[in-house]
Design a protein around this motif. Sequence first.
Motif, PDB file in Angstrom:
ATOM      1  N   ASN A  58       0.107  -2.877   1.293  1.00 14.24           N
ATOM      2  CA  ASN A  58       0.195  -3.904   2.320  1.00 14.24           C
ATOM      3  C   ASN A  58       0.761  -3.349   3.626  1.00 14.24           C
ATOM      4  OD1 ASN A  58      -0.607  -6.799   1.512  1.00 14.24           O
ATOM      5  ND2 ASN A  58       0.443  -6.057  -0.316  1.00 14.24           N
ATOM      6  N   ARG A 107       4.827  -3.093  -8.050  1.00 11.54           N
ATOM      7  CA  ARG A 107       5.403  -3.717  -6.856  1.00 11.54           C
ATOM      8  C   ARG A 107       5.473  -2.711  -5.701  1.00 11.54           C
ATOM      9  NH1 ARG A 107       5.295  -9.242  -6.894  1.00 11.54           N
ATOM     10  NH2 ARG A 107       6.228 -10.089  -8.807  1.00 11.54           N
ATOM     11  N   LYS A 142       4.150  -9.397   3.238  1.00 14.86           N
ATOM     12  CA  LYS A 142       3.898  -9.114   1.819  1.00 14.86           C
ATOM     13  C   LYS A 142       4.535  -7.802   1.395  1.00 14.86           C
ATOM     14  CE  LYS A 142      -0.131 -11.903   0.692  1.00 14.86           C
ATOM     15  NZ  LYS A 142      -1.492 -11.926   0.107  1.00 14.86           N
ATOM     16  N   LEU A 159      -0.311  -6.696 -12.418  1.00 17.10           N
ATOM     17  CA  LEU A 159       0.965  -7.395 -12.428  1.00 17.10           C
ATOM     18  C   LEU A 159       0.903  -8.592 -13.375  1.00 17.10           C
ATOM     19  CD1 LEU A 159       3.693  -7.077 -10.965  1.00 17.10           C
ATOM     20  CD2 LEU A 159       2.849  -8.670  -9.238  1.00 17.10           C
ATOM     21  N   HIS A 219       6.997  -7.917  -1.835  1.00 18.70           N
ATOM     22  CA  HIS A 219       6.771  -7.139  -3.059  1.00 18.70           C
ATOM     23  C   HIS A 219       7.886  -6.119  -3.288  1.00 18.70           C
ATOM     24  CE1 HIS A 219       2.996  -8.688  -4.472  1.00 18.70           C
ATOM     25  NE2 HIS A 219       2.416  -8.526  -3.295  1.00 18.70           N
ATOM     26  N   ILE A 262      -5.535  -3.604  -3.918  1.00 22.01           N
ATOM     27  CA  ILE A 262      -4.593  -4.728  -4.004  1.00 22.01           C
ATOM     28  C   ILE A 262      -5.010  -5.703  -5.101  1.00 22.01           C
ATOM     29  CG2 ILE A 262      -3.786  -6.804  -2.795  1.00 22.01           C
ATOM     30  CD1 ILE A 262      -3.674  -5.073  -0.235  1.00 22.01           C
ATOM     31  N   ASP A 263      -6.311  -5.986  -5.176  1.00 25.10           N
ATOM     32  CA  ASP A 263      -6.803  -6.884  -6.233  1.00 25.10           C
ATOM     33  C   ASP A 263      -6.484  -6.326  -7.616  1.00 25.10           C
ATOM     34  OD1 ASP A 263      -7.779  -8.662  -4.386  1.00 25.10           O
ATOM     35  OD2 ASP A 263      -9.869  -7.991  -4.533  1.00 25.10           O
ATOM     36  N   LEU A 266       1.958  -2.146  -4.358  1.00 28.16           N
ATOM     37  CA  LEU A 266       1.516  -3.310  -3.592  1.00 28.16           C
ATOM     38  C   LEU A 266       2.188  -3.329  -2.219  1.00 28.16           C
ATOM     39  CD1 LEU A 266       1.347  -6.137  -6.288  1.00 28.16           C
ATOM     40  CD2 LEU A 266      -0.476  -5.559  -4.673  1.00 28.16           C
ATOM     41  N   TYR A 284      -4.045  -4.048  -8.398  1.00 27.32           N
ATOM     42  CA  TYR A 284      -2.593  -4.083  -8.610  1.00 27.32           C
ATOM     43  C   TYR A 284      -2.136  -5.482  -9.024  1.00 27.32           C
ATOM     44  CZ  TYR A 284      -1.999   0.454  -6.194  1.00 27.32           C
ATOM     45  OH  TYR A 284      -2.041   1.778  -5.819  1.00 27.32           O
ATOM     46  N   GLU A 285      -2.656  -6.511  -8.337  1.00 25.76           N
ATOM     47  CA  GLU A 285      -2.240  -7.879  -8.648  1.00 25.76           C
ATOM     48  C   GLU A 285      -2.700  -8.306 -10.045  1.00 25.76           C
ATOM     49  OE1 GLU A 285      -3.649 -10.133  -5.309  1.00 25.76           O
ATOM     50  OE2 GLU A 285      -1.817  -9.743  -4.142  1.00 25.76           O
ATOM     51  N   ASP A 286      -3.892  -7.855 -10.447  1.00 26.60           N
ATOM     52  CA  ASP A 286      -4.373  -8.134 -11.797  1.00 26.60           C
ATOM     53  C   ASP A 286      -3.476  -7.452 -12.835  1.00 26.60           C
ATOM     54  OD1 ASP A 286      -6.460  -9.041 -13.764  1.00 26.60           O
ATOM     55  OD2 ASP A 286      -6.671  -6.879 -14.043  1.00 26.60           O
TER      56      ASP A 286
END
Length: 298
Positions: free
Chosen positions: A212, A205, A220, A186, A224, A179-180, A208, A182-184
Amino acid sequence: MIDNREDIGSKIYDLRRYFHMTQKELCDGICTQAYISKIENGSLAIAADILFKIAERLGVDVNYFYDTTFPERMDYSLEVEIQAREMVIQDNYIGLKALIEKEEKTPLYENRRFKQFILWHKALCKRYVDKDLEASLDLLNEALFLFNTNQKVKSEREIEILINKANILVDFKQYKQAIDLYEDLLFSVKKLPIIRNHNIEIMIRYNLARCNLMISNYEKTIDHAKKGLTSCRNNRSLYGMGHLYFIIGRAYEEIEQTVQALEFFRKAKQVFELTEENHYYQKALFNLNELQNLHKQV
């Protein structure tokens, strides 16, 4: 200094545009933007040490700037890339493995950018055909280490490779790390000056949302997935739409909001039917029928 300035400047310009790099990205840490601008327009001969660094950043051997067959080689590498990407879309990893094994033996494999592409797709084969997650992760790391377009901003290709790396972290059940990452990614997508593959944000998305869902963070998941659907609409694309509808249905099902779950399963079924994704159509149909039967019994 190296002359033949017009040919070299033209090839640098063509490659830079092909890889969707700005002059600032290309020259960062190597020379000034004004210098590279003069090289590209042919008004200045390039120094040998600068040309070597530029070639390295563009992922080509320095000899390519003197090789008249380079455009043909680039056309060939593009054709291989198109074939490989199409096989991934079709989940044809057996065919992809045969293509990769063939291309590893060609002279073009010495080109670092082409080699990176081959290593990346070899990693996919290791994951989906050989079921060897460790080897797949090692190959992705090798591909990333081989070529770094820019230290400050991830290139579009690096983002795509890192999505695959995050997917393997999910396979290893390392959900937080995935998740960390994927968010980076994004965040990195939003910093790209030019995006060639407009489906990248949809991919991130979806992953993510999927990740989740696995850790029961349904709010979440829905957030997403709905943002992914917005990207689909903005791009006027059906890419990923069925999967995003389906995963929202699954989240609503888990929190026992049956009416909403049925709505999104129906939408997923419709999209999968339209895109002729029969396996996923059957899956959406099964979930829809099962939930409808349970709803009738209540």
